[in-house]
Design an enzyme around this catalytic site. Structure first.
Site, PDB file in Angstrom:
ATOM      1  CD  GLU A   1      30.812 -48.532  17.313  1.00  0.00           C
ATOM      2  OE1 GLU A   1      31.624 -49.313  16.227  1.00  0.00           O
ATOM      3  OE2 GLU A   1      31.368 -47.672  17.557  1.00  0.00           O
TER       4      GLU A   1
ATOM      5  CG  HIS B   1      28.199 -37.245  16.446  1.00  0.00           C
ATOM      6  ND1 HIS B   1      28.686 -37.571  15.354  1.00  0.00           N
ATOM      7  CD2 HIS B   1      29.257 -37.443  17.474  1.00  0.00           C
ATOM      8  CE1 HIS B   1      29.805 -37.706  15.509  1.00  0.00           C
ATOM      9  NE2 HIS B   1      30.025 -37.941  16.813  1.00  0.00           N
TER      10      HIS B   1
END
Lengths: 346, 404
Positions: free
Chosen positions: A81, A150
């Site tokens: 990322e 999540h």
């Protein structure tokens, strides 16, 4: 499966019908169409992320885009990322407009350094000579029964950093236009997508490239007794609570913040001056949350109009719990109504 | 096991191998041979040949060598003046480059105008080769600007103080160059390379490793130029790695070379090769320029706490400027008039630096609200308005002689 009953005998209209600009689409599809339109309209727009190409993203938001725009514009990146955001900064310095997908909210933190120390500050530290038109798309929020990392709502971590815009659409219509507006923005935008609402459907005017912008909140339901302020996935919860309260004779106004940074205090204050009461709803923890900022600003702006303290309904000061407990952690219609009752009792 | 019992790898920086099997290259702690150190000019100033790299500098005549000498002398004078200005309180901080002049000038002078540099925060020598007024660099150290120059004017990005972050920016920028079709056109005025400068400490950062991954898989036209100056503040290179740093690049599938960073000719040759590879579509290169930070990390640092005078003395004998000077003198190409003109130029630069820095004023207070966003922002505008009003209240107040 049905089989065609008539082959080659279908009566066709002699002229094609006028292209319908309004379609009923899901929020996820609206984002996809907004991205597609941006890719079509500006050759410098690039999409970057993990699994966004061949797969179309784990939520299929970029479905079909690599096929149509090629692997150099819809880029499957290495699984890193910080690398995604860091190279996006370099691409932006070269004149591109990268749109990065972070696969899930909880995975943005490897990129947090690049976002807060580099992306947010480049315009400032270059005294306006450099701009970084980078969009960071993050599916966020809970309610989908996911495993840990999540379901989080990290919006204030970004809103606390000057130089970033932080926005979140709550409807397919906003998703479509805000995506295009975010890509057109010369400032970096943290674009939070309420993943639990990806499948919500609404009519979207696909002829538009702009909507209500990235600076303003919007009153999405008129009412007279209490103002509910919400953003992202909590807007639907607030509207459901308002509907339920209406059955009991309480008139609730709902404000969809749409943007966390900048915060549109004026629209909220205008509402609260009329209702005298304010309850803020979001999934993120209430401690140091958006609701805390709204409460402080409304306290200053509307002190003599308030009939009750501004109340907050949101997540607790715990890590996001296991999914079997998430519905007791997330603000529910019942918890919102409980807060509304408390406000009215003052 | 107590911490002191932990097995420790032997130093992997190649400077003092403990064991050298007869007739073979010394081994690194990982068991691989000590990598070659490309050198064209020995510390004694003797010109030596290299099968690959001699040809890369064959075009450099005596004028060109004197040019490199001049660059290094000017940069060192700038360094001396800036260090003095910090000691006199004119700068809050300064990061000296003393000892790294050859690594920076040799590589910087290999660049084409269209190439783009992403420096760390000690690349004053590279800045000089890109044509910056070096006093612009001192605006940051004087506390009046976070940047100080227009990066696009010299294709020299702002300094990056978060270690390694800019290696990704350079790689992304190079990916943009690829998309612009400016790689492998065969036109030397258009083909473009990107260089990121960083240090030995930065090789431990995730971002630097991610930059190597992104550069490799994208075949990006970027040179990852590591100045291994042996010290990341107080930590020697063996606290960052147990293999020679040049091996890091190879592990990512990136062609890598270790060069004597105090040898301006070898650095120039190696950089020209790396830039050519990038521009022609051959992808990234990792360069380990093996050098030494002869000064402190910054003016706030005290190297006597962590390294020996003997070590500093050992490296002083490898001074990058001395060896080129010796070489030029041996060639009979160091006329007195040239030395005098360089000395005069250095004096003039010193004077310019002192005068310019001392004249630098703090910016007007409300400018702290400028350029937070490229677009109007209600929150910033409100705060600026409040601050302006607050400041004005003092101006209106009657002067009573009291402290504000």
């Amino acid at each position: 499966m049905s089989t065609p009953t008539s082959t080659g005998t279908t009566t066709r209209p002699t002229t094609a019908p006028a292209a319908r600009s309004t379609e009923r689409v899901t929020l996820g599809k609206a984002l996809n169409l907004g991205l597609r339109r941006a890719l079509e309209g500006d050759p410098t727009v690039l999409l970057m992320g993990e699994d966004i190409g061949r797969l179309g993203g784990v939520f299929r938001v970029t479905d079909g885009l690599q096929k149509d725009f090629g692997p150099d514009r819809v880029v499957d990146t290495p699984l890193a990322e910080s690398g995604i955001v860091g190279t996006a900064i370099g691409l932006a310095l070269r004149g591109y407009r990268p749109v990065c997908e972070i696969q899930f909210d909880g995975f943005v933190f490897p990129a947090f350094d690049q976002i807060t120390t580099m992306l947010a500050k480049m315009h400032y530290r270059s005294r306006g000579r450099l701009s970084l038109p980078v969009v960071i798309r993050i599916p966020y929020g809970g309610g989908i029964g996911a495993v840990e990392h999540h379901s989080e709502s990290p919006e204030v971590l970004f809103a606390h950093t000057a130089g970033l815009r932080v926005v979140t659409p709550a409807t397919p219509g906003d998703a479509y236009t805000m995506m295009q507006e975010a890509i057109a923005s010369p400032d970096p935008v943290i674009f939070l997508e309420p993943k639990a609402r990806y499948w919500d459907k609404a009519e979207v005017d696909l002829g538009r490239t702009t909507g209500d912008g990235l600076d303003r909140a919007r009153v999405v339901r008129r009412g007279t007794d209490v103002t509910l302020v919400a953003h992202g996935p909590a807007v639907t919860t607030a509207l459901r609570a308002a509907e339920a309260a209406a059955q009991d004779g309480t008139s609730i106004e709902v404000v969809d913040l749409r943007t966390i940074s900048p915060l549109d205090t004026a629209t909220v204050a205008d509402s609260v001056r009329r209702t005298g009461r304010c309850v803020v709803v979001h999934e993120a923890p209430t401690l140091y949350g958006t609701g805390s900022e709204v409460a402080a600003r409304i306290g200053e702006a509307c002190f003599y109009h308030l009939e009750a303290p501004v109340l907050r309904v949101g997540g607790f000061h715990t890590p996001y719990p296991v999914s079997r407990l998430e519905h007791d952690y997330l603000p529910s219609v019942e918890r919102v109504l409980e807060a509304v009752d408390r406000s009215l009792a003052h | 096991m107590t911490p002191t019992d932990l097995p420790r790898p032997r130093p992997g920086n190649g400077s003092t191998p403990e064991r050298t099997p007869a007739g073979t290259a010394p081994l690194t702690p990982s068991g691989s041979p000590e990598p070659e150190l490309v050198q064209l000019l020995t510390p004694a100033g003797e010109r030596v040949e290299h099968p690959t790299y001699s040809a890369r500098v064959a075009h450099l005549d005596a004028d060109a060598l004197r040019g490199l000498y001049r660059d290094m002398v000017l940069v060192r004078r700038f360094d001396t003046e800036a260090t003095a200005l910090q000691r006199q309180g004119e700068l809050g901080l300064y990061a000296p480059l003393l000892g790294q002049e050859a690594a920076q000038v040799g590589s910087g002078r290999a660049l084409a105008p269209q190439d783009y540099v992403f420096p760390s925060y000690r690349e004053h020598g590279v800045a000089h080769t890109r044509g910056l007024d070096l006093t612009d660099i001192l605006k940051q150290f004087r506390g009046i600007d976070h940047g100080g120059w227009d990066p696009r004017a010299h294709h020299f990005h702002l300094y990056t103080l978060v270690i390694g972050s800019h290696t990704l920016h350079a790689t992304g920028y190079a990916m943009g160059v690829q998309r612009d079709g400016l790689v492998g056109t065969g036109d030397p005025t258009r083909d473009t390379a990107v260089v990121a400068y960083f240090g030995d400490g930065a090789t431990s950062q995730g971002d630097t490793n991610e930059a190597l991954v992104f550069a490799a898989v994208n075949n990006a036209p970027v040179v990852l130029f590591c100045q291994n100056n042996q010290w990341a503040i107080s930590e020697p290179t063996d606290r960052q790695t147990r293999v020679p740093l040049v091996e890091r690049g190879r592990g990512f599938g990136v062609p890598s070379v270790r060069v004597d960073g105090n040898d301006v000719l070898a650095v120039h040759a190696v950089t020209l090769e790396a830039l050519e590879r990038a521009r022609s579509g051959g992808g990234p290169t990792f360069v380990e320029a093996y050098t030494y930070r002869m000064g402190a990390h910054t003016t706030s640092d005290d190297p006597t706490r962590y390294r020996s005078a003997a070590e500093e003395e050992e490296w002083r004998a490898k001074d990058p400027i001395d060896r080129l000077r010796t070489h030029l003198a041996a060639l009979g190409e160091l006329p007195e008039a040239f030395l005098e003109s360089v000395a005069a130029e250095a004096d003039a630069l010193g004077k310019h630096v002192r005068a310019t820095v001392r004249a630098m004023q703090a910016p007007q207070k409300p400018t702290m609200f400028d350029h937070v966003y490229a677009t109007p922002n209600a929150v910033v505008d409100d705060e600026r308005a409040w601050f302006t009003e607050y400041e004005a209240a003092f101006e209106d107040a009657p002067a009573t002689g009291g402290a504000r």
